[in-house]
Design a protein around this motif. Structure first.
Motif, mmCIF file in Angstrom:
data_model
loop_
_atom_site.group_PDB
_atom_site.id
_atom_site.type_symbol
_atom_site.label_atom_id
_atom_site.label_comp_id
_atom_site.label_asym_id
_atom_site.label_seq_id
_atom_site.Cartn_x
_atom_site.Cartn_y
_atom_site.Cartn_z
ATOM 1 N N GLY A 73 0.792 -1.233 0.000
ATOM 2 C CA GLY A 73 0.000 0.000 0.000
ATOM 3 C C GLY A 73 0.820 1.276 0.000
ATOM 4 O O GLY A 73 0.266 2.362 -0.121
ATOM 5 N N GLY A 74 2.133 1.160 0.114
ATOM 6 C CA GLY A 74 2.992 2.333 0.011
ATOM 7 C C GLY A 74 2.887 3.263 1.206
ATOM 8 O O GLY A 74 2.057 3.074 2.102
ATOM 9 N N ALA A 75 3.722 4.273 1.182
ATOM 10 C CA ALA A 75 3.667 5.274 2.245
ATOM 11 C C ALA A 75 2.302 5.947 2.233
ATOM 12 O O ALA A 75 1.739 6.286 3.279
ATOM 13 N N MET A 76 1.766 6.115 1.045
ATOM 14 C CA MET A 76 0.476 6.771 0.958
ATOM 15 C C MET A 76 -0.620 5.951 1.655
ATOM 16 O O MET A 76 -1.529 6.519 2.248
ATOM 17 N N PHE A 79 -0.620 7.032 5.035
ATOM 18 C CA PHE A 79 -1.218 8.353 5.325
ATOM 19 C C PHE A 79 -2.607 8.140 5.931
ATOM 20 O O PHE A 79 -3.065 8.918 6.757
ATOM 21 N N TRP A 101 5.181 16.176 0.610
ATOM 22 C CA TRP A 101 4.695 14.916 1.190
ATOM 23 C C TRP A 101 3.968 15.153 2.508
ATOM 24 O O TRP A 101 2.980 14.491 2.808
ATOM 25 N N THR A 146 7.666 14.602 8.498
ATOM 26 C CA THR A 146 8.331 13.975 7.350
ATOM 27 C C THR A 146 9.823 14.299 7.451
ATOM 28 O O THR A 146 10.247 15.390 7.059
ATOM 29 N N ASN A 148 12.373 13.541 5.823
ATOM 30 C CA ASN A 148 13.030 13.963 4.579
ATOM 31 C C ASN A 148 11.975 14.182 3.494
ATOM 32 O O ASN A 148 11.276 13.251 3.111
ATOM 33 N N THR A 150 11.227 14.385 0.012
ATOM 34 C CA THR A 150 11.887 13.839 -1.173
ATOM 35 C C THR A 150 11.876 14.811 -2.351
ATOM 36 O O THR A 150 12.785 14.828 -3.173
ATOM 37 N N ASP A 171 7.238 9.673 8.592
ATOM 38 C CA ASP A 171 7.264 9.119 7.231
ATOM 39 C C ASP A 171 8.714 9.169 6.755
ATOM 40 O O ASP A 171 9.189 10.199 6.289
ATOM 41 N N SER A 173 10.115 7.482 4.300
ATOM 42 C CA SER A 173 10.235 6.824 2.996
ATOM 43 C C SER A 173 11.588 7.023 2.330
ATOM 44 O O SER A 173 12.148 6.085 1.768
ATOM 45 N N SER A 174 12.099 8.253 2.360
ATOM 46 C CA SER A 174 13.300 8.517 1.571
ATOM 47 C C SER A 174 14.540 8.727 2.428
ATOM 48 O O SER A 174 15.559 9.204 1.923
ATOM 49 N N GLY A 192 7.683 3.688 2.269
ATOM 50 C CA GLY A 192 7.691 2.837 1.074
ATOM 51 C C GLY A 192 9.130 2.415 0.826
ATOM 52 O O GLY A 192 10.053 3.184 1.052
ATOM 53 N N GLN A 194 10.720 1.718 -1.951
ATOM 54 C CA GLN A 194 11.335 1.912 -3.277
ATOM 55 C C GLN A 194 12.312 3.076 -3.373
ATOM 56 O O GLN A 194 12.847 3.342 -4.444
ATOM 57 N N LYS A 195 12.556 3.777 -2.268
ATOM 58 C CA LYS A 195 13.557 4.843 -2.280
ATOM 59 C C LYS A 195 14.905 4.283 -1.830
ATOM 60 O O LYS A 195 15.851 4.244 -2.584
HETATM 61 C C1 LIG Z 1 7.643 8.534 -2.247
HETATM 62 C C2 LIG Z 1 7.136 9.070 -0.976
HETATM 63 C C3 LIG Z 1 5.823 8.843 -0.551
HETATM 64 C C4 LIG Z 1 4.836 8.055 -1.377
HETATM 65 O O1 LIG Z 1 5.198 6.725 -1.339
HETATM 66 P P1 LIG Z 1 4.311 5.602 -2.057
HETATM 67 O O2 LIG Z 1 5.024 4.371 -1.630
HETATM 68 O O3 LIG Z 1 4.357 5.891 -3.512
HETATM 69 O O4 LIG Z 1 2.935 5.686 -1.508
HETATM 70 C C5 LIG Z 1 5.432 9.361 0.662
HETATM 71 N N1 LIG Z 1 6.269 10.065 1.427
HETATM 72 C C6 LIG Z 1 7.549 10.310 1.061
HETATM 73 C C7 LIG Z 1 8.435 11.107 1.942
HETATM 74 C C8 LIG Z 1 8.018 9.818 -0.152
HETATM 75 O O5 LIG Z 1 9.274 10.054 -0.530
#
Ligand SMILES: *Cc1c(COP(=O)(O)O)cnc(C)c1O
Length: 359
Positions: A73-76, A79, A101, A146, A148, A150, A171, A173-174, A192, A194-195
Motif C-alpha cells: 500500500g505504500g507510504a500513501m 497516510f 509529502w 516527514t 526527509n 523527497t 514518514d 520513505s526517503s 515505502g 522503493q527509495k
Molecule cells: C515517495 C514518498 C511517498 C509516497 O510513497 P508511495 O510508496 O508511492 O505511496 C510518501 N512520502 C515520502 C516522503 C516519499 O518520498
C-alpha cells in the motif's frame, strides 16, 4: 551497460544485490523454484522473511518492544493507516508541514481526525520550522512529520523530541537506513521501500507495541497494525519478492559496515555535491543549509533555458533521471545508499564541464 541512476524512486539498487537475485532467480538454494513462485507460508520463504526482519532489526537497533511489519500500500497507504490505527474519530492529531509529502499526509489525515498543523515551514518550503515555535496540542493522538521531503530536498537533522509524551510518527520513505537513528524516540516509523530499501511494493512499518490494539472500528484488516503484527505480516499474501529483495539489501548494508558507515558515506556524497553547487554561480540549491537533504538534492541552473540540454548531455554521459519534480522544475539528484561515491563524482565533474561549456 549500467548507468548512474539518480531517480527519486523507484531508485537504484546495489549492483551486488541485483547480481545475487539473478544468481538465485531460477532456483533459490536448491528448492528448484524462484522466490516469486514460493508459498509465503512454506519453510523456504519463512526463512527468508525471518532473516530479513532480523537483519533490519540489527541494522536499526530496533528494540524488542517494537514490531516490524512488512506491508503493502505504500507510504500513501500509511497516510490513512496512521490515523486509522492511532486515533479515534474526533481526536486531534498534530502534523508538521515541511513540503509536498507532509501536505499529502495532512490532506489524508483530515478525512479521519481533527488535524492541527503544529508548524508550517511555509512557501517555498526550504527550511525546517524552529522547534521552539511549534504549537503542539496538549492531547494529540500523535505528532506526524516527514524527516526527509523527497521533492523539496529538505531534511530534519535532528529528532523533534516532544516534552508532552505525544507519540512521534515519521514518514521515513526517503531517509530510512541512510544513517543510524534512535528508534526508541518514535511511536511509529513507516516508509515505502522503493527509495532506499528495496523494490516498490513493500511498505515498512515499525510500531511500538503499546500503540497496537487501537485501530478504530472499520479499519480494513490488512491495514490494522495489530492484526498484521499477530500474523507476522501474513494475514494475507505479503509482497514476497520485494521482501526477499529488501533482505538482500539489508545483508549488503551489513557488508558495507552498517548504518554508521553508510551514514558517513552519505554525508560525504552530499557534501561533495553541495560544495560543487555552492562554489558555482551557475548552479543553485535553494534549501537552508541546516535543512539540506543528504538523499535528494534539487538544483537549478542560472540559465533555465539550458535545462533540456543539461538533461540530454547528462544522459549521454551515463547520468540519468536528473529531472526535477514536475512541481519544482530544474534538476534533482537522488543519491540514496545504493548510489556509489563514484556516481556523485561523475555527476560533479559533468556539472563542471557543462558549466565551462555553457556559462
Ligand atoms: C515517495 C514518498 C511517498 C509516497 O510513497 P508511495 O510508496 O508511492 O505511496 C510518501 N512520502 C515520502 C516522503 C516519499 O518520498
Amino acid at each position: 551497460m549500467r548507468v548512474y541512476n539518480f531517480s527519486p524512486g523507484p531508485a537504484v539498487l546495489p549492483q551486488e544485490v541485483l547480481e545475487q537475485a539473478r544468481e538465485e532467480m531460477l532456483d533459490w538454494r536448491g528448492t528448484g523454484m524462484s522466490v516469486m513462485e514460493m508459498s509465503h507460508r512454506g519453510k523456504a520463504f519463512i526463512s527468508i522473511a525471518e532473516a530479513a526482519e532480523a537483519d533490519l532489526r540489527e541494522l536499526l537497533g530496533v528494540p524488542k518492544s517494537y514490531k516490524v511489519l512488512f506491508l503493502q500500500g505504500g507510504a500513501m497507504g500509511q497516510f490513512a493507516g496512521v490515523p486509522l490505527n492511532l486515533s479515534k474519530p474526533g481526536d486531534t492529531v498534530d502534523y508538521v508541514n515541511t513540503g509536498a509529502w507532509s501536505k499529502k499526509a495532512i490532506g489524508e489525515a483530515k478525512q479521519y481526525a481533527r488535524v492541527n498543523v503544529a508548524a508550517d515551514a511555509g512557501e517555498p518550503y526550504t527550511n525546517i520550522p524552529l522547534l521552539s515555535n511549534w504549537k503542539v496540542s496538549e492531547n494529540a493522538a500523535y505528532l506526524h512529520y516527514t524527516p526527509n521531503e523527497t521533492i523539496g530536498g529538505v531534511e530534519f537533522h535532528f529528532v523533534p523530541e516532544l516534552k508532552n509524551g505525544t507519540p512521534l510518527v515519521a514518514d521515513m520513505s526517503s531517509t530510512l537506513l541512510s544513517r543510524p537513528i534512535d528508534i526508541a524516540k518514535f511511536g511509529v516509523i513507516y516508509g515505502g521501500a522503493q527509495k532506499n530499501v528495496g523494490p516498490a511494493g513493500l511498505t515498512l512499518v515499525i510500531v511500538r507495541e503499546d500503540l497496537l490494539g487501537r485501530a478504530r472500528p472499520g479499519t480494513p484488516a490488512f491495514m490494522d497494525y495489530s492484526a498484521m503484527a499477530k500474523e507476522g505480516s501474513m494475514l494475507n499474501t505479503p509482497p514476497t519478492y520485494a521482501w526477499y529483495m529488501a533482505g538482500l539489501v539489508f545483508q549488503w548494508l551489513k557488508r558495507q559496515g552498517g548504518l554508521k558507515a553508510m551514514g558517513e558515506t552519505n554525508r560525504r556524497k552530499a557534501e561533495l555535491l553541495y560544495t560543487a553547487i555552492d562554489s558555482s554561480s551557475f548552479y543553485k540549491n535553494p534549501v537552508q543549509h541546516d535543512a539540506r537533504s543528504w538523499m535528494n538534492i534539487p538544483f537549478v541552473l542560472a540559465r533555465p533555458e539550458l535545462d533540456k540540454t543539461f538533461i540530454a548531455e547528462a544522459k549521454d554521459a551515463g547520468l540519468v533521471t536528473l529531472e526535477g519534480h514536475r512541481s519544482v522544475g530544474g534538476m534533482r539528484a537522488s543519491i540514496y545508499n545504493a548510489m556509489p561515491l563514484a556516481g556523485v563524482e561523475a555527476l560533479v565533474s559533468f556539472m563542471k564541464e557543462f558549466e565551462r561549456k555553457h556559462a
